[in-house]
Design a protein around this motif. Structure first.
Motif, PDB file in Angstrom:
ATOM      1  N   GLN A 439      27.527  -3.526  86.120  1.00  0.00           N
ATOM      2  CA  GLN A 439      28.697  -2.261  85.806  1.00  0.00           C
ATOM      3  C   GLN A 439      28.739  -2.153  84.174  1.00  0.00           C
ATOM      4  OE1 GLN A 439      32.143  -2.719  88.061  1.00  0.00           O
ATOM      5  NE2 GLN A 439      31.234  -3.209  90.043  1.00  0.00           N
ATOM      6  N   GLY A 440      27.955  -2.403  83.349  1.00  0.00           N
ATOM      7  CA  GLY A 440      28.048  -2.399  81.746  1.00  0.00           C
ATOM      8  C   GLY A 440      28.825  -3.368  81.338  1.00  0.00           C
ATOM      9  N   SER A 441      28.957  -4.534  82.028  1.00  0.00           N
ATOM     10  CA  SER A 441      29.738  -5.653  81.425  1.00  0.00           C
ATOM     11  C   SER A 441      28.854  -6.369  80.498  1.00  0.00           C
ATOM     12  CB  SER A 441      30.424  -6.579  82.536  1.00  0.00           C
ATOM     13  OG  SER A 441      29.166  -7.059  83.243  1.00  0.00           O
ATOM     14  N   ALA A 442      27.366  -6.703  80.719  1.00  0.00           N
ATOM     15  CA  ALA A 442      26.623  -7.058  79.715  1.00  0.00           C
ATOM     16  C   ALA A 442      26.669  -6.460  78.252  1.00  0.00           C
ATOM     17  CB  ALA A 442      25.361  -7.308  80.443  1.00  0.00           C
ATOM     18  N   ARG A 443      26.349  -4.843  78.394  1.00  0.00           N
ATOM     19  CA  ARG A 443      26.424  -4.279  77.257  1.00  0.00           C
ATOM     20  C   ARG A 443      27.957  -4.322  76.511  1.00  0.00           C
ATOM     21  NH1 ARG A 443      28.664   0.488  76.970  1.00  0.00           N
ATOM     22  NH2 ARG A 443      28.492   0.729  79.200  1.00  0.00           N
ATOM     23  N   GLY A 444      28.779  -4.346  77.179  1.00  0.00           N
ATOM     24  CA  GLY A 444      30.053  -4.563  76.673  1.00  0.00           C
ATOM     25  C   GLY A 444      30.360  -5.808  75.778  1.00  0.00           C
ATOM     26  N   LEU A 445      29.988  -6.782  76.387  1.00  0.00           N
ATOM     27  CA  LEU A 445      29.882  -8.164  75.808  1.00  0.00           C
ATOM     28  C   LEU A 445      29.043  -8.509  74.539  1.00  0.00           C
ATOM     29  CD1 LEU A 445      31.205 -11.040  75.781  1.00  0.00           C
ATOM     30  CD2 LEU A 445      29.453 -11.701  77.486  1.00  0.00           C
ATOM     31  N   PHE A 446      27.766  -7.845  74.656  1.00  0.00           N
ATOM     32  CA  PHE A 446      26.819  -7.935  73.764  1.00  0.00           C
ATOM     33  C   PHE A 446      27.405  -7.268  72.526  1.00  0.00           C
ATOM     34  CE2 PHE A 446      23.498  -5.948  71.191  1.00  0.00           C
ATOM     35  CZ  PHE A 446      22.594  -7.159  70.853  1.00  0.00           C
ATOM     36  N   TRP A 447      28.025  -5.858  72.663  1.00  0.00           N
ATOM     37  CA  TRP A 447      28.333  -5.326  71.438  1.00  0.00           C
ATOM     38  C   TRP A 447      29.509  -5.855  70.783  1.00  0.00           C
ATOM     39  CZ3 TRP A 447      24.933  -2.727  68.618  1.00  0.00           C
ATOM     40  CH2 TRP A 447      23.927  -2.156  69.286  1.00  0.00           C
ATOM     41  N   ALA A 448      30.382  -6.399  71.499  1.00  0.00           N
ATOM     42  CA  ALA A 448      31.642  -7.021  71.301  1.00  0.00           C
ATOM     43  C   ALA A 448      31.316  -8.271  70.394  1.00  0.00           C
ATOM     44  CB  ALA A 448      32.687  -7.594  72.418  1.00  0.00           C
ATOM     45  N   SER A 449      30.397  -9.006  70.829  1.00  0.00           N
ATOM     46  CA  SER A 449      29.896 -10.151  70.069  1.00  0.00           C
ATOM     47  C   SER A 449      29.307  -9.942  68.550  1.00  0.00           C
ATOM     48  CB  SER A 449      28.982 -11.148  70.871  1.00  0.00           C
ATOM     49  OG  SER A 449      27.827 -10.220  70.990  1.00  0.00           O
ATOM     50  N   VAL A 450      28.662  -8.696  68.838  1.00  0.00           N
ATOM     51  CA  VAL A 450      27.982  -8.118  67.462  1.00  0.00           C
ATOM     52  C   VAL A 450      28.977  -7.749  66.543  1.00  0.00           C
ATOM     53  CG1 VAL A 450      26.754  -6.203  66.450  1.00  0.00           C
ATOM     54  CG2 VAL A 450      25.756  -7.216  68.485  1.00  0.00           C
ATOM     55  N   TRP A 451      30.152  -7.338  66.888  1.00  0.00           N
ATOM     56  CA  TRP A 451      31.318  -6.930  65.986  1.00  0.00           C
ATOM     57  C   TRP A 451      32.053  -7.927  65.683  1.00  0.00           C
ATOM     58  CZ3 TRP A 451      31.195  -2.910  62.866  1.00  0.00           C
ATOM     59  CH2 TRP A 451      30.330  -1.677  63.163  1.00  0.00           C
ATOM     60  N   HIS A 452      32.308  -9.218  66.643  1.00  0.00           N
ATOM     61  CA  HIS A 452      33.217 -10.236  66.284  1.00  0.00           C
ATOM     62  C   HIS A 452      32.887 -11.006  65.126  1.00  0.00           C
ATOM     63  CE1 HIS A 452      34.718 -14.039  67.164  1.00  0.00           C
ATOM     64  NE2 HIS A 452      35.758 -13.521  67.832  1.00  0.00           N
ATOM     65  N   LEU A 453      31.897 -11.307  64.863  1.00  0.00           N
ATOM     66  CA  LEU A 453      31.418 -12.512  63.801  1.00  0.00           C
ATOM     67  C   LEU A 453      31.723 -11.826  62.725  1.00  0.00           C
ATOM     68  CD1 LEU A 453      30.458 -15.045  63.126  1.00  0.00           C
ATOM     69  CD2 LEU A 453      28.041 -14.177  63.171  1.00  0.00           C
ATOM     70  N   PRO A 454      31.109 -10.643  62.079  1.00  0.00           N
ATOM     71  CA  PRO A 454      31.492 -10.325  60.941  1.00  0.00           C
ATOM     72  C   PRO A 454      32.964  -9.991  60.656  1.00  0.00           C
ATOM     73  CG  PRO A 454      30.396  -8.342  62.125  1.00  0.00           C
ATOM     74  CD  PRO A 454      30.149  -9.764  62.854  1.00  0.00           C
ATOM     75  N   VAL A 455      33.602  -9.233  61.638  1.00  0.00           N
ATOM     76  CA  VAL A 455      35.148  -9.014  61.417  1.00  0.00           C
ATOM     77  C   VAL A 455      35.768 -10.399  61.289  1.00  0.00           C
ATOM     78  CG1 VAL A 455      37.041  -8.021  62.352  1.00  0.00           C
ATOM     79  CG2 VAL A 455      34.864  -7.007  62.649  1.00  0.00           C
ATOM     80  N   VAL A 456      35.512 -11.368  61.862  1.00  0.00           N
ATOM     81  CA  VAL A 456      36.261 -12.807  61.837  1.00  0.00           C
ATOM     82  C   VAL A 456      36.003 -13.149  60.417  1.00  0.00           C
ATOM     83  CG1 VAL A 456      36.453 -14.979  62.464  1.00  0.00           C
ATOM     84  CG2 VAL A 456      36.502 -13.264  64.418  1.00  0.00           C
ATOM     85  N   MET A 457      34.773 -13.239  60.074  1.00  0.00           N
ATOM     86  CA  MET A 457      34.292 -13.934  58.621  1.00  0.00           C
ATOM     87  C   MET A 457      34.890 -13.145  57.462  1.00  0.00           C
ATOM     88  SD  MET A 457      32.641 -16.572  59.492  1.00  0.00           S
ATOM     89  CE  MET A 457      32.260 -17.214  57.947  1.00  0.00           C
ATOM     90  N   VAL A 458      34.996 -11.822  57.546  1.00  0.00           N
ATOM     91  CA  VAL A 458      35.696 -11.182  56.372  1.00  0.00           C
ATOM     92  C   VAL A 458      37.003 -11.270  56.661  1.00  0.00           C
ATOM     93  CG1 VAL A 458      36.317  -8.514  55.888  1.00  0.00           C
ATOM     94  CG2 VAL A 458      33.940  -9.273  56.513  1.00  0.00           C
TER      95      VAL A 458
END
Length: 509
Positions: A439-458
């Motif tokens: 139900q799209g949960s894998a795609r949602g978690l993948f893109w959330a992780s892609v954005w999570h790391l740079p935002v937290v580091m910035v």
């Protein structure tokens, strides 16, 4: 003149030949038709003037093999529309949407249609739409495709092929994490006269050696990884276009590249930074190429080994900055085993935890390919545990961000600003665990992780401890009010230390 019937053209002894059978069939098919009874005027009527001559050979003549699907379709009359009687010049053309194209049932057409249908079904099962799906291939495959368009001996082709060996996206991530950790190290106050301003970084030259050495060590580890598993890379859609799989580079050249990159990278870290960072870089090459890569075929715990490899670069950046501020020998214990090194271990823990939600979501979308290639991944071995692991490590970001504030790496505002991005990642991890990737949960978690790391580091870099006070002094040339109070206290302590005690005066007299 009398024409003998076709059956008399051949000898009676040749009745078993194909020509005799064809002539016999033609002789039987000659029956009187309506065209023989038409008048001269009817035969030369205008509407019949444009009629084409009837074909003497049918289309099925060339498809005598009844095993071919096209021959069956022709004999069954599916292409009757293409051989129908011609229309008159004043008849409107008609088109039937159900009329098949003559080439659509050819074998290669059917294989292509089956592949498209299977890919669409897999995308729908994973919840991936064509415009927002997971990456179809890695950067190495994309570079290999672009390199193949150039001549064999051109510099651009060779550069692209060697760059693809280094997995540029992964190497760039490794370099950025080490640089961020280096920049987050709290600069001691006694170094401010040396560097002019209490800046967030310590030495541009050290940072240059750190960046170069880390990138070369990562390139060497990735090249050795490709050397070890070209057969498994050929079985996966994301990796089958890599240079060693396609034979665009020889294994000898890849080995030479890996050895030179490792030697140069470790040497740059040893002579340009410090021996501790060089040891960490060499350890990462050994762990990734010598432990993680072969372990992928043995046990699903390889993911944890790969997470350790991803957590070492922040330690490298922290140790590089700590070496600049070291007051003793600058050994491993002083740089990484003291109370001041807690911040570096927290940053390493952040990268260690981040890789689980990211990789668990990515591996789920290609779990069948991992299974075919022989890689032991939780995505296909135990999907339920795969979701639980992703959720467990997504929850770890809350105490890690709080700990960075507590040890003085960032301001306390970082605990508040990092909260929304951590909640978003946790929410997607809960959906991934609940639906087990569907139900799209894998795609949602993948893109959330892609954005999570740079935002937290910035956010961490912007809210580094004492960052804005340094900016204030750099712009206005004067400290803030709280810094004035600290300076007054320091002057009072210095004055009291210089005044001799009464007992010392009596002894001296």
């Amino acid at each position: 003149m009398n024409i003998r019937p076709p059956r008399t053209l051949l000898r009676p002894g040749a009745a078993d030949s194909v020509c005799w059978q064809c002539s016999l069939q033609l002789s039987r098919s000659r029956v009187p038709t309506a065209a023989s009874s038409r008048t001269f005027a009817q035969s030369f009527a205008p509407q019949n003037a444009i009629a084409p001559r009837p074909r003497r050979l049918r289309l099925g003549y060339f498809f005598a093999n009844s095993a071919l699907p096209l021959a069956k379709n022709i004999r069954s009359g599916r292409y009757a529309a293409s051989t129908a009687a011609p229309r008159s010049h004043d008849e409107a053309p008609t088109s039937s949407p159900t009329t098949p194209h003559p080439n659509q049932d050819l074998p290669h057409r059917r294989r292509q249609a089956a592949k498209r249908k299977a890919a669409l079904a897999a995308a729908e099962a994973a919840g991936n739409t064509p415009g927002n799906s997971l990456p179809a291939e890695d950067a190495s495959s994309a570079l290999t495709t672009s390199a193949a368009n150039h001549s064999a001996k051109s510099f651009r082709r060779q550069f692209a092929l060697y760059l693809s060996l280094s997995k540029p996206r992964l190497s760039m991530l490794v370099v950025l994490t080490s640089m961020s950790s280096y920049a987050l190290y709290p600069v001691p106050d006694f170094l401010s006269p040396t560097i002019g301003v209490d800046a967030p970084s310590l030495s541009p030259l050290t940072l240059a050696f750190l960046t170069t050495g880390t990138a070369l060590c990562s390139a060497s580890a990735n090249a050795l990884n490709m050397l070890y598993e070209p057969d498994t890379d050929a079985k996966m859609s994301r990796t089958r276009n890599r240079p060693l799989v396609r034979g665009l580079l020889t294994q000898r050249k890849a080995v030479v590249f890996a050895i030179l990159a490792a030697a140069t990278g470790v040497g740059a870290l040893y002579f340009g930074v410090n021996p501790t960072v060089a040891a960490l870089g060499a350890t990462n090459v050994v762990l990734y190429a010598g432990v993680y890569t072969p372990m992928k075929r043995l046990h699903w715990l390889n993911t944890w080994v790969g997470a350790i490899v991803g957590g070492i670069p922040p330690l490298m950046g922290w140790a590089a900055a700590a070496g600049e501020a070291a007051t003793d020998t600058g050994g491993f214990e002083e740089l990484l085993l003291t109370r001041d090194a807690i911040g570096g271990w927290l940053l390493a823990g952040l990268l260690f935890a981040w890789q689980f939600p990211h990789f668990m979501a990515l591996s789920w979308s290609i779990r069948e390919e991992y299974k075919i290639a022989g890689h032991k991944m939780l995505a296909w071995i135990n999907p339920a545990r795969n979701g639980r692991v992703a959720l467990r490590y997504s929850l770890a970001f809350f105490p890690i961000c709080f700990g960075l504030c507590a040890v003085g790496v960032t301001e306390w505002s970082f605990a508040v600003t990092s909260l929304p991005i951590n909640v978003w990642l946790t929410r997607e991890a809960v959906r991934f665990w609940k639906h087990e990737g569907y139900q799209g949960s894998a795609r949602g978690l993948f893109w959330a992780s892609v954005w999570h790391l740079p935002v937290v580091m910035v956010f961490a870099l912007v809210q580094k401890k004492g960052m804005w006070s340094r900016v204030w002094r750099a712009v206005f040339g004067e400290p803030l009010v709280e810094d004035d109070e600290d300076e007054d206290e320091w002057e009072d302590e210095e004055i009291t230390e210089t005044i001799p005690k009464p007992k010392e005066l009596r002894i001296g007299s």
